[in-house]
Write a protein that holds these residues in place. Structure first.
Motif, mmCIF file in Angstrom:
data_model
loop_
_atom_site.group_PDB
_atom_site.id
_atom_site.type_symbol
_atom_site.label_atom_id
_atom_site.label_comp_id
_atom_site.label_asym_id
_atom_site.label_seq_id
_atom_site.Cartn_x
_atom_site.Cartn_y
_atom_site.Cartn_z
ATOM 1 N N TYR A 130 -9.398 2.596 2.329
ATOM 2 C CA TYR A 130 -8.474 1.799 3.125
ATOM 3 C C TYR A 130 -8.580 0.332 2.718
ATOM 4 N N GLY B 258 -3.089 4.835 6.757
ATOM 5 C CA GLY B 258 -2.991 3.392 6.801
ATOM 6 C C GLY B 258 -1.569 2.911 6.540
ATOM 7 N N LYS C 242 -8.595 11.482 5.790
ATOM 8 C CA LYS C 242 -7.718 11.108 4.679
ATOM 9 C C LYS C 242 -8.309 11.588 3.361
ATOM 10 N N ASP D 4 -5.838 -3.181 6.627
ATOM 11 C CA ASP D 4 -5.587 -2.035 7.501
ATOM 12 C C ASP D 4 -6.751 -1.807 8.453
ATOM 13 N N LEU E 54 -8.099 3.570 12.943
ATOM 14 C CA LEU E 54 -8.820 4.069 11.775
ATOM 15 C C LEU E 54 -10.316 4.176 12.028
ATOM 16 N N TYR F 39 -2.683 2.041 -1.007
ATOM 17 C CA TYR F 39 -3.899 2.815 -0.757
ATOM 18 C C TYR F 39 -3.607 4.241 -0.302
ATOM 19 N N TRP F 40 -2.351 4.618 -0.241
ATOM 20 C CA TRP F 40 -2.024 5.945 0.287
ATOM 21 C C TRP F 40 -2.588 7.079 -0.557
#
Length: 307
Positions: free
Chosen positions: A280, A269, A168, A284, A291, A274-275
């Motif tokens: 994270y 997530g 991520k 999540d 994850l 939090y994208w």
């Protein structure tokens, strides 16, 4: 034949060593491009324009605010990808046993002796180099010298493997790099056009050269990063990695493809807040074992749960 194999092994070792050394240079190169861009945008072009009066001062303020916001997110994502361990196999890791389905432990009895000789076994695999069990979607990195969870590739730009725990961060680094380099390219475009016109350009030869260099570098990075970003977006949409995409598949459908939304959530997530940041939420992490890089639900498992 023996000498040829030894030579090949030695060449591979030299190649991996060169990649490790190249990583430090890449960090300096990234910081160098950031420094040149910062000097050209802030000190040479839009910083002095803050006192130029309406409307130049307002435009300069807007450009500088956007530039600094994207720069903060770029550096945050970059160093998160650099400093975050991509994920390694825990000591004495063993695959989970589904007692409800009546599955036997594949490591008991004579079945374990057949694991190494049966590469088609998707449940249990053994790394011949690490001599340890490999979780699903785990691959050995020759540069790092270890198995990496959900390994995508070894990236010299971040001096690290890109895997389950920092994928991520790497994607956000690409995203913010594309936005930042695009903003710099567009903001310096008028200066670049002036180089090829008869208009008088303010500044010393050094500042003009720096501005020209910043424009060319950011344009090149914006175009190249855009291609990588599009490629990785397609990989996330299919819930696959670069390595998995290039592996030979005999099945028409990828077993981990759960649909675009769930595929996206397995990387970014479920918490929307939090994208766009390289982190994270605790919720999540608690409710999404995927994850952590050790458990990945397959399409068969997902369909059976819905049924």
């Amino acid at each position: 034949m023996h000498r040829s194999g030894a030579t090949m092994a030695w060449n591979v070792f030299k190649f991996c060593t060169a990649l490790r050394g190249l990583g430090s240079i890449m960090i300096l190169l990234v910081l160098g491009v950031v420094g040149v861009s910062y000097y050209a945008v802030v000190f040479t072009t839009y910083g002095p324009a803050l006192t130029a009066g309406w409307p130049d001062s307002v435009i300069a303020m807007a450009v500088l605010i956007l530039f600094h916001c994207l720069l903060v997110m770029l550096l945050w994502s970059y160093f998160a990808a650099v400093l975050t361990d991509p994920g390694c196999v825990p000591p004495n890791w063993r695959p989970a046993v589904d007692e409800e389905r009546g599955e036997a432990d594949p490591l008991n009895g004579s079945e374990f002796s057949n694991v190494q000789s049966d590469p088609s076994n998707q449940q249990v695999r053994v790394c011949r180099k690490c001599n340890q069990l490999k979780p699903p979607r785990c691959h050995h990195c020759s540069v790092c010298g270890r198995c990496v969870l959900k390994m995508d590739h070894h990236c010299v730009w971040v001096v690290n493997c890109v895997g389950a725990l920092n994928y991520k961060h790497f994607l956000l680094f690409l995203f913010y790099t594309f936005l930042e380099t695009t903003v710099v390219t567009v903001s310096l475009l008028p200066n670049f056009v002036s180089f090829f016109s008869d208009a008088e350009i303010p500044g010393t030869p050094s500042t003009l050269a720096t501005t020209f260099l910043a424009f060319v570098l950011n344009l090149a990075f914006a175009l190249s990063v855009f291609g990588f970003l599009v490629m990785h977006i397609s990989l996330v949409a299919a819930n696959t990695t670069t390595i998995e995409a290039y592996e030979k598949k005999t099945t028409p459908k990828w077993r981990y493809d759960l649909g675009r939304r769930k595929n996206f959530e397995q990387v970014f997530g479920m918490d929307k807040q939090y994208w766009l940041i390289p982190a994270y939420s605790e919720e999540d992490i608690r409710r999404m074992p995927v994850l952590q890089g050790l458990e990945y639900p397959s399409k068969l498992d997902f369909d059976s749960q819905e049924y």
